[in-house]
Design a protein around this motif. Structure first.
Motif, PDB file in Angstrom:
ATOM      1  N   LEU A  96       0.758  -1.228   0.227  1.00  0.00           N
ATOM      2  CA  LEU A  96       0.022   0.181   0.006  1.00  0.00           C
ATOM      3  C   LEU A  96       0.929   1.218   0.162  1.00  0.00           C
ATOM      4  O   LEU A  96       0.841   2.184  -0.837  1.00  0.00           O
ATOM      5  N   GLU A  97       1.730   1.320   0.761  1.00  0.00           N
ATOM      6  CA  GLU A  97       2.829   2.308   0.979  1.00  0.00           C
ATOM      7  C   GLU A  97       3.553   2.617  -0.290  1.00  0.00           C
ATOM      8  O   GLU A  97       3.674   3.619  -0.931  1.00  0.00           O
ATOM      9  N   MET A  98       3.908   1.490  -1.067  1.00  0.00           N
ATOM     10  CA  MET A  98       4.545   1.620  -2.126  1.00  0.00           C
ATOM     11  C   MET A  98       3.676   2.255  -3.508  1.00  0.00           C
ATOM     12  O   MET A  98       4.050   2.945  -4.208  1.00  0.00           O
ATOM     13  N   TRP A  99       2.359   2.005  -3.617  1.00  0.00           N
ATOM     14  CA  TRP A  99       1.542   2.127  -4.472  1.00  0.00           C
ATOM     15  C   TRP A  99       0.695   3.497  -4.239  1.00  0.00           C
ATOM     16  O   TRP A  99       0.277   4.072  -5.294  1.00  0.00           O
ATOM     17  N   GLN A 100       0.453   3.857  -2.882  1.00  0.00           N
ATOM     18  CA  GLN A 100      -0.467   4.809  -2.789  1.00  0.00           C
ATOM     19  C   GLN A 100       0.124   6.359  -3.022  1.00  0.00           C
ATOM     20  O   GLN A 100       1.389   6.546  -3.114  1.00  0.00           O
ATOM     21  N   ALA A 101      -0.842   7.121  -3.732  1.00  0.00           N
ATOM     22  CA  ALA A 101      -0.209   8.519  -4.227  1.00  0.00           C
ATOM     23  C   ALA A 101       1.032   9.124  -3.390  1.00  0.00           C
ATOM     24  O   ALA A 101       1.987   9.624  -3.860  1.00  0.00           O
ATOM     25  N   PRO A 120      -8.560   4.318  -8.899  1.00  0.00           N
ATOM     26  CA  PRO A 120      -8.183   3.529  -9.920  1.00  0.00           C
ATOM     27  C   PRO A 120      -7.221   4.148 -11.058  1.00  0.00           C
ATOM     28  O   PRO A 120      -6.465   3.679 -11.505  1.00  0.00           O
ATOM     29  N   ALA A 121      -7.844   5.201 -11.444  1.00  0.00           N
ATOM     30  CA  ALA A 121      -6.859   5.950 -12.554  1.00  0.00           C
ATOM     31  C   ALA A 121      -5.708   6.309 -12.085  1.00  0.00           C
ATOM     32  O   ALA A 121      -4.736   6.082 -12.613  1.00  0.00           O
ATOM     33  N   GLY A 122      -5.538   6.685 -10.822  1.00  0.00           N
ATOM     34  CA  GLY A 122      -4.134   7.232 -10.404  1.00  0.00           C
ATOM     35  C   GLY A 122      -3.233   6.046 -10.081  1.00  0.00           C
ATOM     36  O   GLY A 122      -1.980   5.934 -10.445  1.00  0.00           O
ATOM     37  N   PHE A 123      -4.034   5.099  -9.905  1.00  0.00           N
ATOM     38  CA  PHE A 123      -3.135   3.750  -9.578  1.00  0.00           C
ATOM     39  C   PHE A 123      -2.658   3.218 -10.925  1.00  0.00           C
ATOM     40  O   PHE A 123      -1.187   2.829 -10.847  1.00  0.00           O
ATOM     41  N   LYS A 124      -3.441   3.124 -11.744  1.00  0.00           N
ATOM     42  CA  LYS A 124      -2.982   2.717 -13.148  1.00  0.00           C
ATOM     43  C   LYS A 124      -1.907   3.730 -13.718  1.00  0.00           C
ATOM     44  O   LYS A 124      -1.040   3.203 -14.407  1.00  0.00           O
ATOM     45  N   ASN A 125      -2.218   5.129 -13.355  1.00  0.00           N
ATOM     46  CA  ASN A 125      -1.244   5.896 -13.927  1.00  0.00           C
ATOM     47  C   ASN A 125       0.313   5.403 -13.205  1.00  0.00           C
ATOM     48  O   ASN A 125       1.187   5.687 -13.845  1.00  0.00           O
ATOM     49  N   ARG A 126       0.355   5.267 -11.962  1.00  0.00           N
ATOM     50  CA  ARG A 126       1.679   4.937 -11.373  1.00  0.00           C
ATOM     51  C   ARG A 126       2.090   3.715 -11.766  1.00  0.00           C
ATOM     52  O   ARG A 126       3.451   3.645 -11.832  1.00  0.00           O
ATOM     53  N   LYS A 149     -11.866  -6.683   1.631  1.00  0.00           N
ATOM     54  CA  LYS A 149     -11.996  -7.852   0.926  1.00  0.00           C
ATOM     55  C   LYS A 149     -11.592  -7.445  -0.736  1.00  0.00           C
ATOM     56  O   LYS A 149     -11.891  -6.496  -0.905  1.00  0.00           O
ATOM     57  N   PRO A 150     -10.675  -8.257  -1.137  1.00  0.00           N
ATOM     58  CA  PRO A 150     -10.353  -7.801  -2.602  1.00  0.00           C
ATOM     59  C   PRO A 150     -11.777  -7.871  -3.408  1.00  0.00           C
ATOM     60  O   PRO A 150     -12.809  -8.462  -3.035  1.00  0.00           O
ATOM     61  N   ILE A 151     -11.767  -7.312  -4.483  1.00  0.00           N
ATOM     62  CA  ILE A 151     -13.111  -7.176  -5.485  1.00  0.00           C
ATOM     63  C   ILE A 151     -12.740  -8.003  -6.612  1.00  0.00           C
ATOM     64  O   ILE A 151     -12.354  -7.405  -7.742  1.00  0.00           O
ATOM     65  N   PRO A 152     -12.509  -9.246  -6.557  1.00  0.00           N
ATOM     66  CA  PRO A 152     -12.147  -9.974  -7.876  1.00  0.00           C
ATOM     67  C   PRO A 152     -13.025  -9.634  -8.931  1.00  0.00           C
ATOM     68  O   PRO A 152     -13.840  -9.598  -8.792  1.00  0.00           O
ATOM     69  N   GLY A 153     -12.422  -9.636  -9.989  1.00  0.00           N
ATOM     70  CA  GLY A 153     -12.803  -9.416 -11.435  1.00  0.00           C
ATOM     71  C   GLY A 153     -12.671  -7.855 -11.754  1.00  0.00           C
ATOM     72  O   GLY A 153     -12.595  -7.532 -12.753  1.00  0.00           O
ATOM     73  N   VAL A 154     -12.960  -6.813 -10.778  1.00  0.00           N
ATOM     74  CA  VAL A 154     -13.118  -5.490 -10.987  1.00  0.00           C
ATOM     75  C   VAL A 154     -11.716  -5.033 -11.192  1.00  0.00           C
ATOM     76  O   VAL A 154     -11.350  -4.419 -12.233  1.00  0.00           O
ATOM     77  N   GLU A 155     -10.829  -5.136 -10.216  1.00  0.00           N
ATOM     78  CA  GLU A 155      -9.531  -4.635 -10.313  1.00  0.00           C
ATOM     79  C   GLU A 155      -8.659  -5.367 -11.234  1.00  0.00           C
ATOM     80  O   GLU A 155      -8.020  -4.771 -12.218  1.00  0.00           O
ATOM     81  N   SER A 156      -8.768  -6.828 -11.392  1.00  0.00           N
ATOM     82  CA  SER A 156      -7.843  -7.325 -12.094  1.00  0.00           C
ATOM     83  C   SER A 156      -8.256  -7.223 -13.711  1.00  0.00           C
ATOM     84  O   SER A 156      -7.407  -7.093 -14.513  1.00  0.00           O
ATOM     85  N   SER A 157      -9.545  -7.328 -13.869  1.00  0.00           N
ATOM     86  CA  SER A 157     -10.026  -6.927 -15.516  1.00  0.00           C
ATOM     87  C   SER A 157      -9.748  -5.693 -15.779  1.00  0.00           C
ATOM     88  O   SER A 157      -9.161  -5.406 -16.991  1.00  0.00           O
ATOM     89  N   ASP A 158      -9.946  -4.736 -14.890  1.00  0.00           N
ATOM     90  CA  ASP A 158      -9.645  -3.048 -15.290  1.00  0.00           C
ATOM     91  C   ASP A 158      -8.135  -2.953 -15.605  1.00  0.00           C
ATOM     92  O   ASP A 158      -7.739  -2.345 -16.625  1.00  0.00           O
TER      93      ASP A 158
END
Ligand SMILES: *[C@@H]1O[C@H](CO)[C@@H](O)[C@H](O)[C@H]1NC(C)=O
Ligand SMILES: *[C@@H]1O[C@H](CO)[C@@H](O)[C@H](O)[C@H]1NC(C)=O
Ligand SMILES: *[C@@H]1O[C@H](CO)[C@@H](O)[C@H](O)[C@H]1NC(C)=O
Length: 225
Positions: free
Chosen positions: A51-56, A92-98, A133-142
């Motif tokens: 989390l610390e690695m990835w959060q803005a 999500p958008a910021g995460f994918k930018n990172r 809980k992870p949201i399988p399907g949403v994060e991984s598909s996106d």
């Protein structure tokens, strides 16, 4: 109604999505990884968890650049990197930018990350009460959909150590769906799910039903201990 639309979209994706790789496709991919696949698990050295690695606020491209440079000098060509559900769901958008920033840095040094979804064992900043809980399907598909054509990505490890601490019946249903959804995004990269119990040096290993399911849903096989 929303559920219906979502299902319909997933269904359409599945029509156009690719199928599981054949053995020939898997070998072709493996032989195309020049000069070899070698690397390590990686998290920025300043981060206490992914989390610390990835959060803005704490994502650190300068440090990532220094560390990828060292990996490249050592001849590494990949890094196994955990993604982070919480950082994704916050933005999500910021995460994918990172992710894209990291891929840009890694590619300068000839390093193609293997990204890892969902880790059951390591909940960041554990606190009392209901665990996220992870949201399988949403994060991984996106995420797979966004980087589906990106040759800077080595592959997708769909679920870290999935059968560690999750109801096995739920998992047997959910796991193939998560893989199908990701594959429906038509990624050029392989999907895999690492086997990790008694795999190194195992003779005549008897695979569990879930391990067979992992193997059956992988484009290429991976393992770790
Ligand atoms: C990937 O490439 C295919 C074929 O060129 C294209 O149809 C698809 O939209 C691309 N996907 C992404 C996420 O760029
Ligand atoms: C696998 O199962 C067979 C049959 O039950 C058994 O003989 C064998 O010892 C097992 N192998 C391992 C590595 O446990
Ligand atoms: C995996 O595939 C094999 C052969 O392709 C099949 O016999 C087996 O039932 C499958 N197992 C699971 C758990 O899907």
């Amino acid at each position: 109604m929303h559920k219906f639309v979502l299902l319909l979209l997933l269904f359409l994706h599945e029509i156009y999505g690719r199928t599981q790789w054949t053995t020939d496709q898997a070998f072709a991919w493996f032989n195309a990884q020049k000069p070899y696949i070698m690397g390590t698990e990686y998290m920025t050295s300043s981060a206490v968890n992914s989390l610390e690695m990835w959060q803005a606020a704490t994502f650190d491209p300068v440090l990532i650049d220094k560390e990828m440079a060292v990996g490249g000098q050592l001849g590494m060509t990949t890094m196994r990197i955990f993604l982070e559900d919480l950082a994704y769901s916050q933005d999500p958008a910021g995460f994918k930018n990172r992710m894209s920033t990291l891929l840009g840095i890694a590619s300068k040094y000839g390093i193609k990350p293997l990204f890892v979804f969902f880790t059951n064992g390591a909940i960041p900043n554990p606190a009392n009460g209901i665990q996220p809980k992870p949201i399988p399907g949403v994060e991984s598909s996106d995420v797979v959909g966004t980087f589906a054509n990106d040759s800077r990505v080595l592959g997708w490890d769909m679920w870290n150590e999935p059968d560690d601490g999750i109801n096995l019946n739920d998992l047997m249903l959910l796991f193939p769906m998560v893989c199908d959804w990701a594959r429906s995004m038509n990624p050029i990269q392989p999907l895999t799910s690492g086997l990790y119990r008694d795999v190194i040096g195992a003779q005549n290993k008897n695979y569990t039903a879930f391990e067979l399911l992992q193997l059956n849903n992988s484009d290429v096989i991976s393992f770790h201990e």
